[in-house]
Design a protein around this motif. Sequence first.
Motif, mmCIF file in Angstrom:
data_model
loop_
_atom_site.group_PDB
_atom_site.id
_atom_site.type_symbol
_atom_site.label_atom_id
_atom_site.label_comp_id
_atom_site.label_asym_id
_atom_site.label_seq_id
_atom_site.Cartn_x
_atom_site.Cartn_y
_atom_site.Cartn_z
ATOM 1 N N ASP A 1 1.192 8.365 -9.697
ATOM 2 C CA ASP A 1 1.260 9.570 -10.436
ATOM 3 C C ASP A 1 0.287 10.481 -10.027
ATOM 4 N N ILE A 2 0.649 11.462 -9.201
ATOM 5 C CA ILE A 2 -0.491 12.435 -8.529
ATOM 6 C C ILE A 2 -1.244 13.028 -9.720
ATOM 7 N N HIS A 3 -0.600 13.772 -10.479
ATOM 8 C CA HIS A 3 -1.302 14.009 -11.758
ATOM 9 C C HIS A 3 -2.498 13.293 -12.365
ATOM 10 N N GLN A 4 -2.041 11.900 -12.463
ATOM 11 C CA GLN A 4 -2.807 11.124 -13.079
ATOM 12 C C GLN A 4 -3.968 10.777 -12.313
ATOM 13 N N PHE A 5 -3.753 10.743 -10.713
ATOM 14 C CA PHE A 5 -4.775 10.495 -9.677
ATOM 15 C C PHE A 5 -5.769 11.574 -9.774
ATOM 16 N N SER B 1 2.325 1.130 -14.114
ATOM 17 C CA SER B 1 1.589 1.944 -13.232
ATOM 18 C C SER B 1 1.375 3.325 -13.221
ATOM 19 N N ASN B 2 1.750 3.866 -14.403
ATOM 20 C CA ASN B 2 1.391 5.266 -14.611
ATOM 21 C C ASN B 2 -0.065 5.367 -15.446
ATOM 22 N N ASP B 3 -0.530 4.228 -15.802
ATOM 23 C CA ASP B 3 -1.531 4.149 -16.742
ATOM 24 C C ASP B 3 -2.843 4.580 -15.717
ATOM 25 N N ALA B 4 -3.864 5.184 -16.534
ATOM 26 C CA ALA B 4 -5.023 5.932 -15.840
ATOM 27 C C ALA B 4 -5.802 4.855 -15.131
ATOM 28 N N SER B 5 -5.742 3.690 -15.663
ATOM 29 C CA SER B 5 -6.663 2.527 -15.220
ATOM 30 C C SER B 5 -6.054 2.295 -13.671
ATOM 31 N N VAL B 6 -4.616 2.335 -13.572
ATOM 32 C CA VAL B 6 -4.103 1.857 -12.393
ATOM 33 C C VAL B 6 -4.433 2.926 -11.330
ATOM 34 N N ALA B 7 -4.292 4.307 -11.627
ATOM 35 C CA ALA B 7 -4.782 5.344 -10.907
ATOM 36 C C ALA B 7 -6.088 5.216 -10.404
ATOM 37 N N VAL B 8 -6.959 4.971 -11.246
ATOM 38 C CA VAL B 8 -8.595 4.598 -10.824
ATOM 39 C C VAL B 8 -8.500 3.443 -9.806
ATOM 40 N N MET C 1 1.050 -1.399 -0.181
ATOM 41 C CA MET C 1 0.069 -0.062 -0.154
ATOM 42 C C MET C 1 0.568 1.117 0.051
ATOM 43 N N PHE C 2 2.067 1.365 0.905
ATOM 44 C CA PHE C 2 2.799 2.476 0.945
ATOM 45 C C PHE C 2 3.642 2.448 -0.575
ATOM 46 N N THR C 3 3.948 1.440 -1.049
ATOM 47 C CA THR C 3 4.569 1.645 -2.425
ATOM 48 C C THR C 3 3.474 2.068 -3.481
ATOM 49 N N ALA C 4 2.292 1.556 -3.324
ATOM 50 C CA ALA C 4 1.432 2.221 -4.284
ATOM 51 C C ALA C 4 1.083 3.686 -4.228
ATOM 52 N N GLY C 5 1.086 4.236 -2.829
ATOM 53 C CA GLY C 5 1.100 5.713 -2.795
ATOM 54 C C GLY C 5 2.407 6.386 -3.149
ATOM 55 N N LEU C 6 3.489 5.817 -3.019
ATOM 56 C CA LEU C 6 4.804 6.393 -3.322
ATOM 57 C C LEU C 6 4.904 6.594 -4.691
ATOM 58 N N GLU C 7 4.539 5.747 -5.584
ATOM 59 C CA GLU C 7 4.738 5.437 -7.133
ATOM 60 C C GLU C 7 3.560 6.188 -7.798
ATOM 61 N N TYR D 1 -0.232 -5.198 -7.316
ATOM 62 C CA TYR D 1 0.415 -4.029 -7.496
ATOM 63 C C TYR D 1 1.814 -4.069 -7.996
ATOM 64 N N PRO D 2 2.506 -5.019 -7.063
ATOM 65 C CA PRO D 2 4.015 -5.084 -7.393
ATOM 66 C C PRO D 2 4.312 -5.737 -8.890
ATOM 67 N N ALA D 3 3.295 -6.491 -9.321
ATOM 68 C CA ALA D 3 3.245 -7.070 -10.734
ATOM 69 C C ALA D 3 3.087 -5.993 -11.634
ATOM 70 N N VAL D 4 2.023 -4.975 -11.458
ATOM 71 C CA VAL D 4 1.798 -4.094 -12.241
ATOM 72 C C VAL D 4 2.973 -3.165 -12.441
ATOM 73 N N SER D 5 3.592 -2.935 -11.452
ATOM 74 C CA SER D 5 4.803 -1.835 -11.317
ATOM 75 C C SER D 5 5.733 -2.572 -11.981
ATOM 76 N N ARG D 6 5.987 -3.979 -11.910
ATOM 77 C CA ARG D 6 7.147 -4.341 -12.757
ATOM 78 C C ARG D 6 7.112 -4.380 -13.928
ATOM 79 N N TYR D 7 5.833 -4.600 -14.462
ATOM 80 C CA TYR D 7 5.430 -4.427 -16.002
ATOM 81 C C TYR D 7 5.655 -2.857 -16.508
ATOM 82 N N GLY D 8 5.641 -1.790 -15.470
ATOM 83 C CA GLY D 8 6.002 -0.466 -16.008
ATOM 84 C C GLY D 8 4.528 0.047 -16.588
#
Length: 192
Positions: free
Chosen positions: A16-20, A81-88, A8-14, A72-79
Amino acid sequence: TIGLLYIMFTAGLELDIHQFNANKQRSILFALLTMLCPIAVIFPIAYFGFDMPVLASILTGCMFSTHTLIAYPAVSRYGVSNDASVAVTIGGTIIVDAVVLILLAVLIGLAVGNLTAGFWIGLGISLVLFSIFMFFVVPAVAKWFFSHWHNERIQRYIFIIFMLMISALVAEICELEGIVGAFLAGLMLNRY
């Protein structure tokens, strides 16, 4: 628990605030749908099908409506994590989990007959104190720390883990779940 807090911490840390911010309304809609649909389906099954009491049926529906960011770690590993659906999804998950945890406290108060004015005042005070800590204390401490220790990698890592754990602890003290504190700690440290 520590692993879930870290995710959860990593998700908040990574995040994209603008996307969020651009997808705030979608996150709220996603949260409403993923919370209300399971409750709407499970409540009648529990109440009518299994003869459970009303509060137990609502609680069972709430249990099916929560979700975590375990993938989330798998999503982050595949690069992606900045996609709009991930932010949603991240925003919706935090909203659902926070609302369900507050609803759980209310259901417990109803079940034991402790839903008094004191309960609501205590809940309000703990939410205000938690918000003050997360939105004012954590950023101020982080700003001070990173301005003095910006070159020390080990100290930065220890500080970040400390902020994760203290935020989760403060959330627990304020009768919220540690995952909410962990996510917000990541979100507050995101800009630093």
